[in-house]
Design a protein around this motif. Structure first.
Motif, PDB file in Angstrom:
ATOM      1  N   GLN A 130     132.433 -38.428 -95.732  1.00 53.81           N
ATOM      2  CA  GLN A 130     131.894 -39.784 -95.628  1.00 53.81           C
ATOM      3  C   GLN A 130     130.376 -39.768 -95.528  1.00 53.81           C
ATOM      4  O   GLN A 130     129.684 -40.562 -96.161  1.00 53.81           O
ATOM      5  CB  GLN A 130     132.490 -40.494 -94.399  1.00 53.81           C
ATOM      6  CG  GLN A 130     134.002 -40.542 -94.357  1.00 53.81           C
ATOM      7  CD  GLN A 130     134.603 -41.366 -95.467  1.00 53.81           C
ATOM      8  OE1 GLN A 130     133.919 -42.179 -96.087  1.00 53.81           O
ATOM      9  NE2 GLN A 130     135.867 -41.152 -95.752  1.00 53.81           N
ATOM     10  N   MET A 131     129.833 -38.839 -94.712  1.00 53.97           N
ATOM     11  CA  MET A 131     128.393 -38.752 -94.536  1.00 53.97           C
ATOM     12  C   MET A 131     127.725 -38.335 -95.842  1.00 53.97           C
ATOM     13  O   MET A 131     126.697 -38.882 -96.242  1.00 53.97           O
ATOM     14  CB  MET A 131     128.057 -37.752 -93.423  1.00 53.97           C
ATOM     15  CG  MET A 131     126.566 -37.610 -93.155  1.00 53.97           C
ATOM     16  SD  MET A 131     126.239 -36.554 -91.714  1.00 53.97           S
ATOM     17  CE  MET A 131     126.949 -35.003 -92.268  1.00 53.97           C
ATOM     18  N   GLY A 132     128.307 -37.330 -96.501  1.00 56.68           N
ATOM     19  CA  GLY A 132     127.728 -36.856 -97.755  1.00 56.68           C
ATOM     20  C   GLY A 132     127.726 -37.936 -98.819  1.00 56.68           C
ATOM     21  O   GLY A 132     126.751 -38.097 -99.558  1.00 56.68           O
ATOM     22  N   LYS A 133     128.830 -38.707 -98.886  1.00 49.88           N
ATOM     23  CA  LYS A 133     128.924 -39.766 -99.886  1.00 49.88           C
ATOM     24  C   LYS A 133     127.879 -40.854 -99.621  1.00 49.88           C
ATOM     25  O   LYS A 133     127.134 -41.260-100.519  1.00 49.88           O
ATOM     26  CB  LYS A 133     130.331 -40.364 -99.872  1.00 49.88           C
ATOM     27  CG  LYS A 133     130.558 -41.412-100.950  1.00 49.88           C
ATOM     28  CD  LYS A 133     131.905 -42.105-100.761  1.00 49.88           C
ATOM     29  CE  LYS A 133     133.062 -41.171-100.939  1.00 49.88           C
ATOM     30  NZ  LYS A 133     134.373 -41.885-100.850  1.00 49.88           N
ATOM     31  N   GLY A 134     127.804 -41.307 -98.376  1.00 52.75           N
ATOM     32  CA  GLY A 134     126.863 -42.370 -98.037  1.00 52.75           C
ATOM     33  C   GLY A 134     125.424 -41.933 -98.183  1.00 52.75           C
ATOM     34  O   GLY A 134     124.591 -42.640 -98.766  1.00 52.75           O
ATOM     35  N   PHE A 135     125.110 -40.726 -97.665  1.00 51.95           N
ATOM     36  CA  PHE A 135     123.732 -40.257 -97.731  1.00 51.95           C
ATOM     37  C   PHE A 135     123.322 -39.957 -99.163  1.00 51.95           C
ATOM     38  O   PHE A 135     122.180 -40.219 -99.565  1.00 51.95           O
ATOM     39  CB  PHE A 135     123.565 -39.000 -96.874  1.00 51.95           C
ATOM     40  CG  PHE A 135     122.176 -38.440 -96.893  1.00 51.95           C
ATOM     41  CD1 PHE A 135     121.142 -39.082 -96.244  1.00 51.95           C
ATOM     42  CD2 PHE A 135     121.889 -37.277 -97.588  1.00 51.95           C
ATOM     43  CE1 PHE A 135     119.854 -38.584 -96.270  1.00 51.95           C
ATOM     44  CE2 PHE A 135     120.604 -36.764 -97.622  1.00 51.95           C
ATOM     45  CZ  PHE A 135     119.585 -37.411 -96.960  1.00 51.95           C
ATOM     46  N   GLY A 136     124.236 -39.397 -99.944  1.00 50.87           N
ATOM     47  CA  GLY A 136     123.912 -39.090-101.338  1.00 50.87           C
ATOM     48  C   GLY A 136     123.546 -40.340-102.115  1.00 50.87           C
ATOM     49  O   GLY A 136     122.566 -40.350-102.873  1.00 50.87           O
ATOM     50  N   ILE A 137     124.320 -41.402-101.911  1.00 53.17           N
ATOM     51  CA  ILE A 137     124.033 -42.659-102.606  1.00 53.17           C
ATOM     52  C   ILE A 137     122.705 -43.235-102.136  1.00 53.17           C
ATOM     53  O   ILE A 137     121.883 -43.683-102.944  1.00 53.17           O
ATOM     54  CB  ILE A 137     125.180 -43.660-102.373  1.00 53.17           C
ATOM     55  CG1 ILE A 137     126.455 -43.152-103.046  1.00 53.17           C
ATOM     56  CG2 ILE A 137     124.816 -45.045-102.883  1.00 53.17           C
ATOM     57  CD1 ILE A 137     127.692 -43.960-102.712  1.00 53.17           C
ATOM     58  N   ALA A 138     122.473 -43.224-100.804  1.00 51.38           N
ATOM     59  CA  ALA A 138     121.217 -43.744-100.264  1.00 51.38           C
ATOM     60  C   ALA A 138     120.026 -42.948-100.792  1.00 51.38           C
ATOM     61  O   ALA A 138     118.986 -43.524-101.153  1.00 51.38           O
ATOM     62  CB  ALA A 138     121.244 -43.701 -98.738  1.00 51.38           C
ATOM     63  N   PHE A 139     120.163 -41.620-100.854  1.00 45.17           N
ATOM     64  CA  PHE A 139     119.067 -40.767-101.318  1.00 45.17           C
ATOM     65  C   PHE A 139     118.714 -41.081-102.776  1.00 45.17           C
ATOM     66  O   PHE A 139     117.541 -41.223-103.132  1.00 45.17           O
ATOM     67  CB  PHE A 139     119.462 -39.297-101.176  1.00 45.17           C
ATOM     68  CG  PHE A 139     118.386 -38.331-101.585  1.00 45.17           C
ATOM     69  CD1 PHE A 139     117.424 -37.940-100.676  1.00 45.17           C
ATOM     70  CD2 PHE A 139     118.330 -37.824-102.869  1.00 45.17           C
ATOM     71  CE1 PHE A 139     116.427 -37.056-101.045  1.00 45.17           C
ATOM     72  CE2 PHE A 139     117.335 -36.944-103.250  1.00 45.17           C
ATOM     73  CZ  PHE A 139     116.382 -36.549-102.330  1.00 45.17           C
ATOM     74  N   ALA A 194     115.232 -42.670-104.070  1.00 44.78           N
ATOM     75  CA  ALA A 194     114.450 -41.882-105.021  1.00 44.78           C
ATOM     76  C   ALA A 194     114.125 -42.704-106.267  1.00 44.78           C
ATOM     77  O   ALA A 194     113.005 -42.645-106.796  1.00 44.78           O
ATOM     78  CB  ALA A 194     115.215 -40.613-105.406  1.00 44.78           C
ATOM     79  N   VAL A 195     115.095 -43.485-106.730  1.00 50.16           N
ATOM     80  CA  VAL A 195     114.862 -44.335-107.905  1.00 50.16           C
ATOM     81  C   VAL A 195     113.801 -45.386-107.600  1.00 50.16           C
ATOM     82  O   VAL A 195     112.895 -45.632-108.416  1.00 50.16           O
ATOM     83  CB  VAL A 195     116.181 -45.009-108.345  1.00 50.16           C
ATOM     84  CG1 VAL A 195     115.914 -46.091-109.378  1.00 50.16           C
ATOM     85  CG2 VAL A 195     117.145 -43.974-108.902  1.00 50.16           C
ATOM     86  N   SER A 200     107.566 -39.003-105.975  1.00 50.94           N
ATOM     87  CA  SER A 200     108.651 -39.560-105.167  1.00 50.94           C
ATOM     88  C   SER A 200     109.415 -38.469-104.433  1.00 50.94           C
ATOM     89  O   SER A 200     109.818 -38.648-103.278  1.00 50.94           O
ATOM     90  CB  SER A 200     109.607 -40.366-106.051  1.00 50.94           C
ATOM     91  OG  SER A 200     110.265 -39.529-106.972  1.00 50.94           O
ATOM     92  N   LEU A 201     109.585 -37.313-105.069  1.00 47.70           N
ATOM     93  CA  LEU A 201     110.281 -36.207-104.409  1.00 47.70           C
ATOM     94  C   LEU A 201     109.463 -35.658-103.249  1.00 47.70           C
ATOM     95  O   LEU A 201     110.007 -35.305-102.197  1.00 47.70           O
ATOM     96  CB  LEU A 201     110.595 -35.100-105.416  1.00 47.70           C
ATOM     97  CG  LEU A 201     111.648 -35.455-106.475  1.00 47.70           C
ATOM     98  CD1 LEU A 201     111.794 -34.322-107.483  1.00 47.70           C
ATOM     99  CD2 LEU A 201     112.985 -35.764-105.817  1.00 47.70           C
ATOM    100  N   VAL A 202     108.130 -35.583-103.443  1.00 55.03           N
ATOM    101  CA  VAL A 202     107.264 -35.117-102.366  1.00 55.03           C
ATOM    102  C   VAL A 202     107.346 -36.063-101.173  1.00 55.03           C
ATOM    103  O   VAL A 202     107.402 -35.638-100.019  1.00 55.03           O
ATOM    104  CB  VAL A 202     105.802 -34.994-102.859  1.00 55.03           C
ATOM    105  CG1 VAL A 202     104.841 -34.811-101.685  1.00 55.03           C
ATOM    106  CG2 VAL A 202     105.668 -33.826-103.820  1.00 55.03           C
ATOM    107  N   VAL A 203     107.384 -37.348-101.446  1.00 56.00           N
ATOM    108  CA  VAL A 203     107.431 -38.341-100.372  1.00 56.00           C
ATOM    109  C   VAL A 203     108.771 -38.286 -99.633  1.00 56.00           C
ATOM    110  O   VAL A 203     108.837 -38.559 -98.429  1.00 56.00           O
ATOM    111  CB  VAL A 203     107.185 -39.752-100.948  1.00 56.00           C
ATOM    112  CG1 VAL A 203     107.382 -40.810 -99.884  1.00 56.00           C
ATOM    113  CG2 VAL A 203     105.769 -39.838-101.510  1.00 56.00           C
ATOM    114  N   LEU A 204     109.833 -37.921-100.314  1.00 55.62           N
ATOM    115  CA  LEU A 204     111.152 -37.883 -99.682  1.00 55.62           C
ATOM    116  C   LEU A 204     111.299 -36.707 -98.715  1.00 55.62           C
ATOM    117  O   LEU A 204     112.121 -36.769 -97.793  1.00 55.62           O
ATOM    118  CB  LEU A 204     112.249 -37.813-100.750  1.00 55.62           C
ATOM    119  CG  LEU A 204     112.520 -39.123-101.502  1.00 55.62           C
ATOM    120  CD1 LEU A 204     113.462 -38.883-102.665  1.00 55.62           C
ATOM    121  CD2 LEU A 204     113.103 -40.169-100.568  1.00 55.62           C
TER     122      LEU A 204
END
Length: 758
Positions: free
Chosen positions: A591-600, A604-605, A617-621
């Motif tokens: 659940q955490m991986g799914k939610g965080f992956g979508i948020a990330f 990023a977009v 954008s990657l540097v800022v993340l």
């Protein structure tokens, strides 16, 4: 866009919308359904629903323990208990009660089957005989009577899948009967009680946090702006945003639940952080001598995009929870995400209009304080430049430790996870765990194997008995109800009620009882076998030991079944609501991986679209991922376990923490658009944005810290972990982000960034 005329129009629309809510008020409904935490995409849920339709819901009962000293075999006590039991049986929504008070044992003789009352207190001789029989019968001790004989267990089986409202009425009636029974020592535990207690606490906490949030906001606003308008405008704006969000939830049929308790505080601190950025910008223009109307227009026009993006990333952090499979989390994420956007709308629709009405045309310069802020930020920037290697090394070491800690954090959760372990409700459930073998339902589905016709074959029953003995010993469970219970009871009945005959029968005894099986199965407290005898259940209770220990015990069960149970005779599957809750906690990584992956990906977009550079954008993340790693380190140090309600906070924390980076980068883009050199633009951004970032972070941390006052586990950990994540993110934005951006000065045309000029 934010001229006076337009702002007044927006304010009028906002006021009209709010008045409409007061005229067409939604019905306020509080609810708590722990089944909403079941993973909906798990095959175990659909299997349990099929199981439930054939047999029954495994948690529709209320356990009541009636106590007496020195023991329960007192005619006066038994009369009081019997009266209470009779009154409870007559209540609406009660299907039956199970206890020694009305239990009858079958006796099979030449004339057929008769039923004798097990506990008879009509005279001393009968009571003494009953006491002797009960003490000798192992199926009653530790089950319907405590081992020390001080407590009598009454199991109230209520209507299947009873509604919250009906459950409240039933429990209130039962509680009234117990209070009037004359029995002073009693305990109770069950779903209808737990849901009522949760909602009662929920209502108190919702009102408490709503009040505390506004008190905190007033204090913070006074400390920051030291003016009446600096308090009044934000309070009105935040009230509009919270009212819109709660009303939307109620209008669309979503009741206020355990997750909703956090919404007023979350929305307040997010809205306040946005207002602080706007107000600081407005005051800066006033100090420069800009006329009031122009200062309001410029302040909101220049920052509206940055503030919108911060609210959008925060909202998307919450909305990403919608893509998990837990209904309660899905709805919390969706409605809170929408609430963040509604709060942004309140800020830009109500804020400018009110400022035009009541904000001052000039402001005290307070140059001494401004100079202190400027000097402090300048010193911090210079220290960061001179100690780049030290800063990077520190972040690497702490992050490496956190990666190690992440591997050590345990996944574990409980049925009453949202309450502290010393809460009165938890202690009552613990009483039944210790005295009566457990309060948590434990269910197994059993089916006849390929080598047998039904579960009622003697060889199959022996396999089933072997499994039951393992369950009883391995899980330290309460008494077990199953097809074996039925057969053992009939064998005892064929032997004149001899307690020693409560065992698997011989071949001859088994053949003689065939005519009585159907009738005897109907007299059991619960359905344990299908009409064709091919499917059945093993039903018992165990203590709420946590999903971690349950997982270990279930592994041992699987090994036992594979090695000791003949699959040709018996097929076994673990099921039940408790099993589904354990699965929910065990699925936290998914659940955490799914939610965080979508948020990330979404963040990023957005960053790539804003700055026209994927590399940027990657540097800022990077500084926004590090705080999440550090959270694992903190959890390991504090002994906080990973569970469903703590795992989701990583996604939420990421969505909120990235806001400071967006403000920083938006200001940097603005400085670059004015033709300043890369390094000078970075310095000006740090000095001017640093103050706003620190203030907004202080507001957010203060607001979320209030949630640690909650008795709900999910609310407490939300306050603790998100507050710490924001502190970690502030350190990363002020210390690490500038260092990561410095190398971009070596890019010849700085094409990665300058192309993003407005």
């Amino acid at each position: 866009m934010f001229e006076k005329k337009t702002s007044f129009l927006f304010l009028g629309i906002a006021v009209s919308l709010t008045l409409a809510i007061f005229f067409f008020r939604p019905k306020v409904v509080f609810d708590y359904d722990f089944e909403s935490f079941f993973p909906q995409d798990d095959t175990e849920l659909s299997f349990y629903q099929t199981f439930r339709n054939e047999f029954e819901n495994d948690n529709d009962y209320l356990l009541i323990a009636l106590g007496n000293t020195p023991d329960i075999f007192d005619p006066i006590f038994l009369q009081k208990a019997g009266n209470a039991n009779s009154l409870i049986q007559d209540l609406p929504f009660v299907e039956k009660t199970v206890s020694l008070l009305d239990l009858e044992e079958p006796i099979i003789n030449a004339f057929g089957i008769r039923y004798d009352r097990l506990l008879d207190w009509s005279n001393p001789e009968q009571l003494a005989e009953s006491r002797n029989v009960i003490h000798q019968s192992k199926e009653f001790r530790g089950n319907l009577i405590s081992q020390d004989s001080k407590y009598l267990l009454l199991i109230v089986k209520n209507e299947q899948r009873i509604s919250k409202e009906d459950g409240d009425l039933l429990y209130a009636s039962i509680k009234s009967i117990l209070e009037d029974s004359g029995i002073e020592d009693y305990y109770s535990a069950g779903k209808i009680k737990a849901q009522g207690e949760f909602v009662s606490l929920l209502q108190k906490e919702f009102a408490f946090f709503l009040g505390v949030s506004f008190l905190l906001i007033v204090i913070l606003l006074y400390l920051i702006f030291r003016s009446w308008w600096g308090i009044l405008v934000p309070v009105v704006v935040l009230a509009f945003g919270i009212l819109w969000t709660v009303s939307l939830s109620l209008y669309t049929g979503k009741p206020l639940d355990v997750m909703t308790v956090m919404q007023p505080t979350i929305l307040s601190v997010i809205g306040l952080a946005a207002l602080v950025h706007f107000f600081n910008h407005y005051l800066k223009f006033l100090r420069k001598g800009v006329e009031k109307d122009k200062a309001i227009e410029k302040a909101f026009s220049e920052l509206v995009l940055a503030v919108f993006l911060t609210c959008l990333t925060t909202a998307l952090g919450f909305i990403s929870l919608y893509f998990t499979s837990i209904p309660s989390l899905k709805l919390f994420g969706l409605y809170t995400g929408i609430g963040v956007i509604l709060m942004f709308c309140a800020v830009v629709m109500v804020g400018p209009g009110l400022l035009y009405f009541i904000a001052p045309s000039t402001t005290a310069s307070r140059m001494d304080l401004a100079e202190k802020w400027h000097k402090g930020m300048r010193n911090l920037f210079l220290w960061t430049l001179y100690n780049q290697r030290l800063v990077v090394l520190m972040f690497i070491l702490v992050s490496a430790f956190s990666v190690f800690a992440a591997s050590q954090v345990k996944v574990n959760g409980y049925i009453l996870d949202n309450l502290p372990r010393d809460h009165e409700l938890v202690e009552e459930f613990n009483f039944f765990d210790k005295v009566f073998g457990g309060s948590k339902p434990l269910e197994f589905y059993v089916e006849a194997g390929d080598k047998t016709e039904t579960l009622m074959e003697l060889k199959t029953l022996k396999e089933l008995d072997k499994l039951e003995q393992f369950i009883a010993n391995h899980y330290s469970s309460a008494a077990i109800l199953s097809p074996v219970t039925l057969v053992k009871g009939l064998n005892k009945a064929q032997n004149s009620g001899n307690p020693k005959a409560y065992a698997i029968p011989s071949q001859g005894q088994w053949l003689r009882m065939q005519d009585f099986i159907e009738k005897a199965s109907e007299s059991l407290p619960s359905k344990v076998i299908s009409t064709d005898y091919k499917r059945g259940r093993i039903s018992t209770r165990t203590e709420d030991m946590g999903s971690l220990k349950s997982k270990e015990l279930n592994k041992d069960l699987k090994v036992f079944i594979e090695n000791e149970i003949d699959p040709g005779q018996l097929k076994v599957k673990l099921s039940g609501t408790s099993h589904l809750i354990d699965i929910s906690h065990e699925s936290v990584t998914k659940q955490m991986g799914k939610g965080f992956g979508i948020a990330f990906v979404i963040v990023a977009v957005i960053m790539g679209f804003l700055f026209r550079s994927w590399r940027m954008s990657l540097v800022v993340l990077v500084p926004n991922i590090i705080p999440l790693l550090w959270l694992f380190g903190l959890m390991w140090i504090l002994g906080v376990e990973l569970k469903l309600t703590t795992a989701i906070l990583f996604t939420v924390a990421f969505g909120i923490a990235v806001d400071d980076s967006i403000h920083f980068m938006s200001k940097l883009r603005l400085e670059m658009s004015e033709g300043k050199s890369w390094f000078y633009a970075l310095k000006r951004t740090y000095l001017e944005t640093g103050k706003a970032i620190i203030l907004s972070s202080a507001i957010l941390v203060s607001g979320f810290s209030v949630l640690t006052l909650s008795e709900f586990g999910v609310t407490y950990y939300t306050g603790l972990l998100i507050s710490m994540a924001l502190i970690f993110a502030l350190l990363a934005d002020l210390l690490l982000l500038p260092i990561l951006l410095i190398p971009f000065k070596n890019i010849k045309k700085i094409s990665d960034f300058q192309s993003s000029r407005p």
